[in-house]
Design an enzyme around this catalytic site. Structure first.
Site, PDB file in Angstrom:
ATOM      1  N   CYS A 106      40.923  33.178  43.036  1.00  0.00           N
ATOM      2  CA  CYS A 106      41.498  33.819  42.091  1.00  0.00           C
ATOM      3  C   CYS A 106      40.803  35.335  41.641  1.00  0.00           C
ATOM      4  CB  CYS A 106      41.624  33.306  40.569  1.00  0.00           C
ATOM      5  SG  CYS A 106      43.360  33.725  39.553  1.00  0.00           S
ATOM      6  N   HIS A 107      40.402  35.625  40.722  1.00  0.00           N
ATOM      7  CA  HIS A 107      39.353  36.938  40.674  1.00  0.00           C
ATOM      8  C   HIS A 107      38.823  36.917  40.972  1.00  0.00           C
ATOM      9  CE1 HIS A 107      43.690  38.175  38.100  1.00  0.00           C
ATOM     10  NE2 HIS A 107      42.203  39.568  37.317  1.00  0.00           N
ATOM     11  N   GLY A 108      37.860  35.497  41.299  1.00  0.00           N
ATOM     12  CA  GLY A 108      35.974  35.470  41.606  1.00  0.00           C
ATOM     13  C   GLY A 108      35.929  35.952  42.500  1.00  0.00           C
ATOM     14  N   TRP A 110      36.397  39.273  43.076  1.00  0.00           N
ATOM     15  CA  TRP A 110      35.200  40.338  42.772  1.00  0.00           C
ATOM     16  C   TRP A 110      33.811  40.324  42.683  1.00  0.00           C
ATOM     17  CZ3 TRP A 110      38.528  41.388  37.256  1.00  0.00           C
ATOM     18  CH2 TRP A 110      38.881  42.161  37.451  1.00  0.00           C
TER      19      TRP A 110
END
Length: 178
Positions: A106-108, A110
């Site tokens: 997901c946003h991991g 980043w």
């Protein structure tokens, strides 16, 4: 697949996506791994997006890449907090450089962007951070899971079954720590 003898870190911070911490945590434990939650301060409890608590068992300062067989960065808004800690970023960079499982969902990714481990790699993420992943040098794909050597990425909670299977496959490629 058996993860007996493997030690996996899951990074935690406030506003994490519940399923992206707990699903891998229990799945890896079922496969025999020791799973350790790692956060800014050992003993602190971090609330998820819905308030579900997760206690950090180890701090970034105490986490050593040589003591782990892999790391997972969950999504939600936690990665925006995780990446503010230089020791967290260095931990992830070292895990990746050692060829060990380096995974994010997901946003991991980043966190992987900040660690500088995506350049030239194939990867995916939640669509909202596609530009960040591309700007970090990755070749972005819209797939439920993308594996490039030891880097495993997925887009969203619906991808967790494929994500965990891929993570386990990658983690089994390296010998367990002595």
């Amino acid at each position: 697949m058996d993860l007996k003898g493997k030690r996996i870190a899951i990074l935690v911070d406030q506003m994490y996506q519940e399923m992206e911490v707990w699903y891998p945590l229990y799945r890896f434990r079922e496969a025999g791994a020791e799973v350790v939650t790692v956060g800014a301060k050992a003993g602190d409890t971090y609330p998820s997006k819905l308030g579900y608590p997760c206690k950090a068992e180890l701090s970034y300062d105490a986490a050593r890449a040589e003591d782990f067989d892999g790391v997972i960065a969950p999504g939600g808004f936690a990665p925006d907090f995780i990446r503010r800690h230089p020791r967290a970023i260095e931990f992830v960079r070292q895990i990746a450089e050692q060829g060990k499982l380096t995974a994010a969902i997901c946003h991991g990714p980043w966190v992987l962007c900040s660690a500088g481990v995506l350049k030239g790699k194939r990867a995916t993420s939640f669509i909202a951070i596609k530009d960040d992943v591309v700007n970090a040098g990755a070749h972005w794909e819209d797939s439920e899971v993308v594996v490039d050597e030891n880097i495993v990425t997925s887009r969203k909670p619906d991808d967790l079954p494929a994500f965990c299977i891929a993570c386990i496959e990658v983690a089994t490629r390296t010998p367990a720590l002595a």
